[in-house]
Design a protein around this motif. Structure first.
Motif, PDB file in Angstrom:
ATOM      1  N   ARG A 257       0.836  -1.206   0.000  1.00 54.69           N
ATOM      2  CA  ARG A 257       0.000   0.000   0.000  1.00 54.69           C
ATOM      3  C   ARG A 257       0.869   1.255   0.000  1.00 54.69           C
ATOM      4  O   ARG A 257       0.595   2.218  -0.701  1.00 54.69           O
ATOM      5  CB  ARG A 257      -0.948   0.012   1.190  1.00 54.69           C
ATOM      6  CG  ARG A 257      -2.070  -0.996   1.063  1.00 54.69           C
ATOM      7  CD  ARG A 257      -3.094  -0.815   2.163  1.00 54.69           C
ATOM      8  NE  ARG A 257      -4.112  -1.825   2.059  1.00 54.69           N
ATOM      9  CZ  ARG A 257      -5.152  -1.779   1.232  1.00 54.69           C
ATOM     10  NH1 ARG A 257      -5.299  -0.761   0.430  1.00 54.69           N
ATOM     11  NH2 ARG A 257      -6.044  -2.743   1.190  1.00 54.69           N
ATOM     12  N   TYR A 258       1.932   1.238   0.813  1.00 51.33           N
ATOM     13  CA  TYR A 258       2.855   2.370   0.849  1.00 51.33           C
ATOM     14  C   TYR A 258       3.470   2.603  -0.534  1.00 51.33           C
ATOM     15  O   TYR A 258       3.566   3.745  -0.999  1.00 51.33           O
ATOM     16  CB  TYR A 258       3.953   2.129   1.889  1.00 51.33           C
ATOM     17  CG  TYR A 258       5.045   3.164   1.830  1.00 51.33           C
ATOM     18  CD1 TYR A 258       4.851   4.428   2.382  1.00 51.33           C
ATOM     19  CD2 TYR A 258       6.246   2.897   1.195  1.00 51.33           C
ATOM     20  CE1 TYR A 258       5.834   5.397   2.308  1.00 51.33           C
ATOM     21  CE2 TYR A 258       7.240   3.863   1.119  1.00 51.33           C
ATOM     22  CZ  TYR A 258       7.031   5.104   1.672  1.00 51.33           C
ATOM     23  OH  TYR A 258       8.010   6.059   1.586  1.00 51.33           O
ATOM     24  N   ASN A 259       3.890   1.515  -1.201  1.00 52.82           N
ATOM     25  CA  ASN A 259       4.493   1.639  -2.529  1.00 52.82           C
ATOM     26  C   ASN A 259       3.498   2.187  -3.550  1.00 52.82           C
ATOM     27  O   ASN A 259       3.875   2.969  -4.427  1.00 52.82           O
ATOM     28  CB  ASN A 259       5.057   0.301  -2.991  1.00 52.82           C
ATOM     29  CG  ASN A 259       6.317  -0.067  -2.256  1.00 52.82           C
ATOM     30  OD1 ASN A 259       7.068   0.799  -1.815  1.00 52.82           O
ATOM     31  ND2 ASN A 259       6.553  -1.367  -2.092  1.00 52.82           N
ATOM     32  N   VAL A 260       2.238   1.782  -3.452  1.00 52.65           N
ATOM     33  CA  VAL A 260       1.217   2.313  -4.359  1.00 52.65           C
ATOM     34  C   VAL A 260       1.054   3.818  -4.136  1.00 52.65           C
ATOM     35  O   VAL A 260       1.051   4.603  -5.085  1.00 52.65           O
ATOM     36  CB  VAL A 260      -0.139   1.590  -4.178  1.00 52.65           C
ATOM     37  CG1 VAL A 260      -1.253   2.310  -4.922  1.00 52.65           C
ATOM     38  CG2 VAL A 260      -0.042   0.149  -4.642  1.00 52.65           C
ATOM     39  N   ILE A 261       0.929   4.229  -2.877  1.00 51.40           N
ATOM     40  CA  ILE A 261       0.753   5.652  -2.562  1.00 51.40           C
ATOM     41  C   ILE A 261       1.971   6.453  -3.018  1.00 51.40           C
ATOM     42  O   ILE A 261       1.841   7.521  -3.630  1.00 51.40           O
ATOM     43  CB  ILE A 261       0.500   5.832  -1.054  1.00 51.40           C
ATOM     44  CG1 ILE A 261      -0.850   5.225  -0.677  1.00 51.40           C
ATOM     45  CG2 ILE A 261       0.542   7.307  -0.664  1.00 51.40           C
ATOM     46  CD1 ILE A 261      -1.082   5.081   0.807  1.00 51.40           C
ATOM     47  N   LYS A 262       3.156   5.944  -2.735  1.00 46.82           N
ATOM     48  CA  LYS A 262       4.389   6.650  -3.108  1.00 46.82           C
ATOM     49  C   LYS A 262       4.484   6.806  -4.626  1.00 46.82           C
ATOM     50  O   LYS A 262       4.752   7.897  -5.131  1.00 46.82           O
ATOM     51  CB  LYS A 262       5.609   5.878  -2.593  1.00 46.82           C
ATOM     52  CG  LYS A 262       6.941   6.490  -2.993  1.00 46.82           C
ATOM     53  CD  LYS A 262       8.112   5.670  -2.480  1.00 46.82           C
ATOM     54  CE  LYS A 262       8.230   4.417  -3.317  1.00 46.82           C
ATOM     55  NZ  LYS A 262       9.434   3.644  -3.067  1.00 46.82           N
ATOM     56  N   ASN A 263       4.250   5.720  -5.359  1.00 48.30           N
ATOM     57  CA  ASN A 263       4.355   5.776  -6.819  1.00 48.30           C
ATOM     58  C   ASN A 263       3.257   6.643  -7.435  1.00 48.30           C
ATOM     59  O   ASN A 263       3.494   7.321  -8.439  1.00 48.30           O
ATOM     60  CB  ASN A 263       4.334   4.369  -7.412  1.00 48.30           C
ATOM     61  CG  ASN A 263       5.632   3.640  -7.170  1.00 48.30           C
ATOM     62  OD1 ASN A 263       6.707   4.165  -7.442  1.00 48.30           O
ATOM     63  ND2 ASN A 263       5.554   2.437  -6.636  1.00 48.30           N
ATOM     64  N   ASP A 264       2.082   6.645  -6.833  1.00 50.97           N
ATOM     65  CA  ASP A 264       1.019   7.516  -7.337  1.00 50.97           C
ATOM     66  C   ASP A 264       1.391   8.979  -7.112  1.00 50.97           C
ATOM     67  O   ASP A 264       1.201   9.812  -7.998  1.00 50.97           O
ATOM     68  CB  ASP A 264      -0.300   7.185  -6.641  1.00 50.97           C
ATOM     69  CG  ASP A 264      -1.464   7.950  -7.231  1.00 50.97           C
ATOM     70  OD1 ASP A 264      -1.650   7.900  -8.463  1.00 50.97           O
ATOM     71  OD2 ASP A 264      -2.180   8.614  -6.473  1.00 50.97           O
ATOM     72  N   PHE A 265       1.935   9.289  -5.963  1.00 45.92           N
ATOM     73  CA  PHE A 265       2.360  10.657  -5.660  1.00 45.92           C
ATOM     74  C   PHE A 265       3.467  11.112  -6.607  1.00 45.92           C
ATOM     75  O   PHE A 265       3.508  12.276  -7.013  1.00 45.92           O
ATOM     76  CB  PHE A 265       2.842  10.741  -4.209  1.00 45.92           C
ATOM     77  CG  PHE A 265       3.292  12.102  -3.802  1.00 45.92           C
ATOM     78  CD1 PHE A 265       2.373  13.104  -3.533  1.00 45.92           C
ATOM     79  CD2 PHE A 265       4.641  12.400  -3.698  1.00 45.92           C
ATOM     80  CE1 PHE A 265       2.779  14.371  -3.164  1.00 45.92           C
ATOM     81  CE2 PHE A 265       5.071  13.672  -3.324  1.00 45.92           C
ATOM     82  CZ  PHE A 265       4.134  14.653  -3.061  1.00 45.92           C
ATOM     83  N   LEU A 266       4.355  10.188  -6.989  1.00 44.73           N
ATOM     84  CA  LEU A 266       5.463  10.525  -7.878  1.00 44.73           C
ATOM     85  C   LEU A 266       5.068  10.505  -9.357  1.00 44.73           C
ATOM     86  O   LEU A 266       5.888  10.783 -10.228  1.00 44.73           O
ATOM     87  CB  LEU A 266       6.636   9.575  -7.634  1.00 44.73           C
ATOM     88  CG  LEU A 266       7.306   9.693  -6.259  1.00 44.73           C
ATOM     89  CD1 LEU A 266       8.333   8.597  -6.066  1.00 44.73           C
ATOM     90  CD2 LEU A 266       7.933  11.069  -6.092  1.00 44.73           C
ATOM     91  N   GLY A 267       3.805  10.151  -9.653  1.00 44.36           N
ATOM     92  CA  GLY A 267       3.329  10.168 -11.036  1.00 44.36           C
ATOM     93  C   GLY A 267       3.723   8.951 -11.843  1.00 44.36           C
ATOM     94  O   GLY A 267       3.703   8.989 -13.072  1.00 44.36           O
ATOM     95  N   ARG A 268       4.055   7.876 -11.187  1.00 41.26           N
ATOM     96  CA  ARG A 268       4.450   6.634 -11.880  1.00 41.26           C
ATOM     97  C   ARG A 268       3.213   5.760 -12.095  1.00 41.26           C
ATOM     98  O   ARG A 268       3.011   4.756 -11.421  1.00 41.26           O
ATOM     99  CB  ARG A 268       5.493   5.888 -11.058  1.00 41.26           C
ATOM    100  CG  ARG A 268       6.765   6.675 -10.832  1.00 41.26           C
ATOM    101  CD  ARG A 268       7.702   5.925  -9.932  1.00 41.26           C
ATOM    102  NE  ARG A 268       8.900   6.700  -9.659  1.00 41.26           N
ATOM    103  CZ  ARG A 268       9.685   6.496  -8.613  1.00 41.26           C
ATOM    104  NH1 ARG A 268       9.407   5.528  -7.743  1.00 41.26           N
ATOM    105  NH2 ARG A 268      10.753   7.245  -8.428  1.00 41.26           N
ATOM    106  N   ASP A 269       2.387   6.141 -13.074  1.00 40.53           N
ATOM    107  CA  ASP A 269       1.121   5.460 -13.317  1.00 40.53           C
ATOM    108  C   ASP A 269       1.306   3.999 -13.710  1.00 40.53           C
ATOM    109  O   ASP A 269       0.507   3.146 -13.304  1.00 40.53           O
ATOM    110  CB  ASP A 269       0.322   6.191 -14.403  1.00 40.53           C
ATOM    111  CG  ASP A 269      -0.169   7.554 -13.939  1.00 40.53           C
ATOM    112  OD1 ASP A 269      -0.258   7.764 -12.709  1.00 40.53           O
ATOM    113  OD2 ASP A 269      -0.454   8.398 -14.801  1.00 40.53           O
TER     114      ASP A 269
END
Length: 96
Positions: A76-88
């Motif tokens: 979940r943390y990785n999903v949130i982090k990657n979404d915040f960084l724009g890594r769709d």
């Protein structure tokens, strides 16, 4: 600058499009009857409205998938982090 563009468009008797507010709606004011007939005959397509709708739809899909999936806290943390960084692409991979 936007008002200058709108003024130029209206001066040329072209439709004036406005998009202010939270709704994905665009008000079109047409002063020229010939332009109105042309829009009525053709299928009207608005690229701005389509892009707004696509930008609204993607986050909804991600949130629904995120809330309904059985992920560990680290995932979940990785999903949130990657979404915040724009890594769709990475977000999509993690949610599948």
């Amino acid at each position: 600058m936007i008002y200058l563009a709108v003024y130029c468009w209206s001066y040329l008797n072209l439709p004036v499009m406005k998009n202010w507010g939270k709704n994905t709606e665009i008000f079109v004011r047409i002063n020229n009857p010939m332009t109105l007939r042309r829009f009525a005959i053709q299928n009207y397509f608005n690229l701005i409205l389509t892009e707004i709708e696509m930008k609204r739809k993607r986050p909804q899909e991600v949130l629904i998938e995120f809330m309904s999936s059985n992920l560990s806290d680290e995932e979940r943390y990785n999903v949130i982090k990657n979404d915040f960084l724009g890594r769709d692409d990475e977000v999509t991979r993690l949610l599948k």
